[in-house]
Design a protein around this motif. Structure first.
Motif, PDB file in Angstrom:
ATOM      1  N   GLU A  40       0.830  -1.203   0.000  1.00 38.31           N
ATOM      2  CA  GLU A  40       0.000   0.000   0.000  1.00 38.31           C
ATOM      3  C   GLU A  40       0.868   1.257   0.000  1.00 38.31           C
ATOM      4  N   ARG A  41       1.957   1.231   0.738  1.00 33.50           N
ATOM      5  CA  ARG A  41       2.857   2.386   0.764  1.00 33.50           C
ATOM      6  C   ARG A  41       3.567   2.575  -0.574  1.00 33.50           C
ATOM      7  N   ARG A  42       3.822   1.473  -1.257  1.00 36.70           N
ATOM      8  CA  ARG A  42       4.475   1.577  -2.566  1.00 36.70           C
ATOM      9  C   ARG A  42       3.598   2.299  -3.577  1.00 36.70           C
ATOM     10  N   SER A  43       2.301   2.286  -3.359  1.00 36.83           N
ATOM     11  CA  SER A  43       1.395   2.959  -4.293  1.00 36.83           C
ATOM     12  C   SER A  43       1.604   4.471  -4.290  1.00 36.83           C
ATOM     13  N   PHE A  44       2.309   4.996  -3.273  1.00 35.91           N
ATOM     14  CA  PHE A  44       2.605   6.429  -3.199  1.00 35.91           C
ATOM     15  C   PHE A  44       3.966   6.767  -3.810  1.00 35.91           C
ATOM     16  N   ALA A  45       4.556   5.836  -4.533  1.00 35.29           N
ATOM     17  CA  ALA A  45       5.924   6.024  -5.028  1.00 35.29           C
ATOM     18  C   ALA A  45       6.068   7.301  -5.852  1.00 35.29           C
ATOM     19  N   ASP A  46       5.136   7.563  -6.760  1.00 34.71           N
ATOM     20  CA  ASP A  46       5.233   8.751  -7.618  1.00 34.71           C
ATOM     21  C   ASP A  46       5.138  10.035  -6.795  1.00 34.71           C
ATOM     22  N   VAL A  47       4.224  10.050  -5.833  1.00 33.93           N
ATOM     23  CA  VAL A  47       4.058  11.236  -4.988  1.00 33.93           C
ATOM     24  C   VAL A  47       5.306  11.461  -4.146  1.00 33.93           C
ATOM     25  N   ARG A  48       5.861  10.391  -3.614  1.00 35.21           N
ATOM     26  CA  ARG A  48       7.063  10.511  -2.782  1.00 35.21           C
ATOM     27  C   ARG A  48       8.238  11.035  -3.599  1.00 35.21           C
ATOM     28  N   GLN A  49       8.358  10.555  -4.844  1.00 33.25           N
ATOM     29  CA  GLN A  49       9.441  11.026  -5.703  1.00 33.25           C
ATOM     30  C   GLN A  49       9.295  12.514  -5.991  1.00 33.25           C
ATOM     31  N   LEU A  50       8.074  12.960  -6.243  1.00 33.11           N
ATOM     32  CA  LEU A  50       7.823  14.378  -6.498  1.00 33.11           C
ATOM     33  C   LEU A  50       8.166  15.220  -5.272  1.00 33.11           C
ATOM     34  N   CYS A  51       7.813  14.720  -4.090  1.00 28.50           N
ATOM     35  CA  CYS A  51       8.120  15.446  -2.849  1.00 28.50           C
ATOM     36  C   CYS A  51       9.627  15.545  -2.634  1.00 28.50           C
ATOM     37  N   ARG A  52      10.354  14.476  -2.951  1.00 26.18           N
ATOM     38  CA  ARG A  52      11.811  14.508  -2.798  1.00 26.18           C
ATOM     39  C   ARG A  52      12.425  15.547  -3.735  1.00 26.18           C
ATOM     40  N   GLU A  53      11.905  15.607  -4.960  1.00 23.76           N
ATOM     41  CA  GLU A  53      12.432  16.574  -5.919  1.00 23.76           C
ATOM     42  C   GLU A  53      12.219  18.007  -5.444  1.00 23.76           C
ATOM     43  N   LYS A  54      11.155  18.232  -4.688  1.00 24.36           N
ATOM     44  CA  LYS A  54      10.856  19.574  -4.173  1.00 24.36           C
ATOM     45  C   LYS A  54      11.376  19.767  -2.750  1.00 24.36           C
ATOM     46  N   ASN A  55      12.153  18.770  -2.274  1.00 21.33           N
ATOM     47  CA  ASN A  55      12.766  18.826  -0.938  1.00 21.33           C
ATOM     48  C   ASN A  55      11.734  18.923   0.189  1.00 21.33           C
ATOM     49  N   TYR A  56      10.593  18.279  -0.001  1.00 18.04           N
ATOM     50  CA  TYR A  56       9.598  18.204   1.062  1.00 18.04           C
ATOM     51  C   TYR A  56       9.914  17.009   1.954  1.00 18.04           C
ATOM     52  N   ARG A  57       9.783  17.211   3.246  1.00 16.67           N
ATOM     53  CA  ARG A  57       9.941  16.093   4.180  1.00 16.67           C
ATOM     54  C   ARG A  57       8.652  15.274   4.181  1.00 16.67           C
ATOM     55  N   ILE A  58       8.796  13.984   4.030  1.00 14.26           N
ATOM     56  CA  ILE A  58       7.623  13.120   3.974  1.00 14.26           C
ATOM     57  C   ILE A  58       7.781  11.961   4.946  1.00 14.26           C
ATOM     58  N   GLY A  59       6.689  11.353   5.269  1.00 15.67           N
ATOM     59  CA  GLY A  59       6.695  10.189   6.147  1.00 15.67           C
ATOM     60  C   GLY A  59       5.336   9.519   6.100  1.00 15.67           C
ATOM     61  N   PHE A  60       5.209   8.452   6.851  1.00  8.36           N
ATOM     62  CA  PHE A  60       3.950   7.710   6.880  1.00  8.36           C
ATOM     63  C   PHE A  60       3.447   7.588   8.311  1.00  8.36           C
ATOM     64  N   ARG A  61       2.152   7.734   8.446  1.00  5.41           N
ATOM     65  CA  ARG A  61       1.478   7.306   9.668  1.00  5.41           C
ATOM     66  C   ARG A  61       0.947   5.909   9.416  1.00  5.41           C
ATOM     67  N   TYR A  62       1.048   5.074  10.431  1.00 12.45           N
ATOM     68  CA  TYR A  62       0.624   3.688  10.247  1.00 12.45           C
ATOM     69  C   TYR A  62      -0.881   3.618  10.007  1.00 12.45           C
ATOM     70  N   PRO A  63      -1.333   2.799   9.050  1.00 13.05           N
ATOM     71  CA  PRO A  63      -0.504   1.892   8.260  1.00 13.05           C
ATOM     72  C   PRO A  63       0.094   2.517   6.996  1.00 13.05           C
ATOM     73  N   ALA A  64      -0.695   3.328   6.280  1.00 13.92           N
ATOM     74  CA  ALA A  64      -0.182   3.864   5.013  1.00 13.92           C
ATOM     75  C   ALA A  64      -0.791   5.231   4.722  1.00 13.92           C
ATOM     76  N   ILE A  65      -0.666   6.142   5.689  1.00 10.66           N
ATOM     77  CA  ILE A  65      -1.171   7.503   5.517  1.00 10.66           C
ATOM     78  C   ILE A  65       0.034   8.409   5.300  1.00 10.66           C
ATOM     79  N   LEU A  66       0.144   8.965   4.103  1.00  6.62           N
ATOM     80  CA  LEU A  66       1.306   9.780   3.747  1.00  6.62           C
ATOM     81  C   LEU A  66       1.219  11.144   4.422  1.00  6.62           C
ATOM     82  N   ARG A  67       2.322  11.543   5.054  1.00  7.28           N
ATOM     83  CA  ARG A  67       2.411  12.861   5.687  1.00  7.28           C
ATOM     84  C   ARG A  67       3.453  13.695   4.951  1.00  7.28           C
ATOM     85  N   ILE A  68       3.097  14.942   4.662  1.00  6.22           N
ATOM     86  CA  ILE A  68       4.026  15.853   3.973  1.00  6.22           C
ATOM     87  C   ILE A  68       4.262  17.072   4.858  1.00  6.22           C
TER      88      ILE A  68
END
Length: 213
Positions: free
Chosen positions: A185-213
């Motif tokens: 489920e977390r892998r499904s956010f791969a594109d969003v995570r890559q975009l956040c890294r490119e923009k130097n946004y700090r990201i993380g997950f709340r359990y189980p698979a809630i993306l935090r930016i």
């Protein structure tokens, strides 16, 4: 004529009794017909209710199955709360030892910064139960269970905040041990995570698979 009269007289009693019995039987038949009619009506109502319940169950069953699946995943995740997975420890580093606790304790002590907990206590440490890879392939992952949740978090936070972790010339990666379904489920956010890294946004997950930016 006298004999016929006597015969008629003698038959009147039995005939009256038979007529009475026939009348009673007819009444019983009427009652039975009413009972059968009522039974049929109730059977019809029961069939209608059963049909309705089957329809409800058909709608609810997937929801129940999904709820049970989530509950099982949650229970599995809770059972792994004190676990980490270590990638990159080369095959043979343990020199044939099945119990990797001493090796992992030494590794943690060497890579952790000054001030970290010393000689963290581990319940167990072992490679994942798959066949040993051939030479040149990625080594098997090591799963580690800490005795204390706080020490697991200490190691995990260190790994997250480090750009690179090395131990004996091996590049080590350390992650939280998660159920397979949560990882997917977390892998499904791969594109969003890559975009956040490119923009130097700090990201993380709340359990189980809630993306935090």
């Amino acid at each position: 004529p006298k004999e016929i009269g006597e015969l008629k007289s003698n038959l009147q009693g039995p005939l009256a009794s038979i007529a009475k019995d026939v009348s009673a039987i007819q009444q019983d038949i009427v009652v039975m017909k009413q009972d059968i009619k009522e039974i049929r009506s109730r059977l019809g109502e029961a069939e209608h209710r059963i049909s309705g319940l089957e329809g409800v169950m058909a709608e609810v069953k997937p929801q129940i199955q999904n709820l049970m699946r989530k509950k099982l995943i949650d229970l599995e995740g809770r059972s792994r709360r004190s676990n980490i997975r270590i990638f990159g420890i080369e095959e043979g580093t343990e020199q044939g030892q099945k119990d990797l606790v001493p090796l992992i304790q030494d590794m943690i002590k060497e890579i952790m910064p000054a001030g970290a907990s010393q000689r963290m206590e581990l319940e167990r440490a072992h490679r994942v139960l798959i066949p040993k890879p051939a030479a040149g392939q990625h080594p098997r992952v090591v799963t580690v269970k800490f005795l204390r949740f706080r020490e697991k978090d200490e190691v995990l936070n260190f790994a997250r905040n480090s750009k690179k972790v090395q131990w004996h010339d091996m590049d080590i990666e350390i992650y939280l041990d998660l159920p397979r379904e949560v990882v997917e489920e977390r892998r499904s956010f791969a594109d969003v995570r890559q975009l956040c890294r490119e923009k130097n946004y700090r990201i993380g997950f709340r359990y189980p698979a809630i993306l935090r930016i």
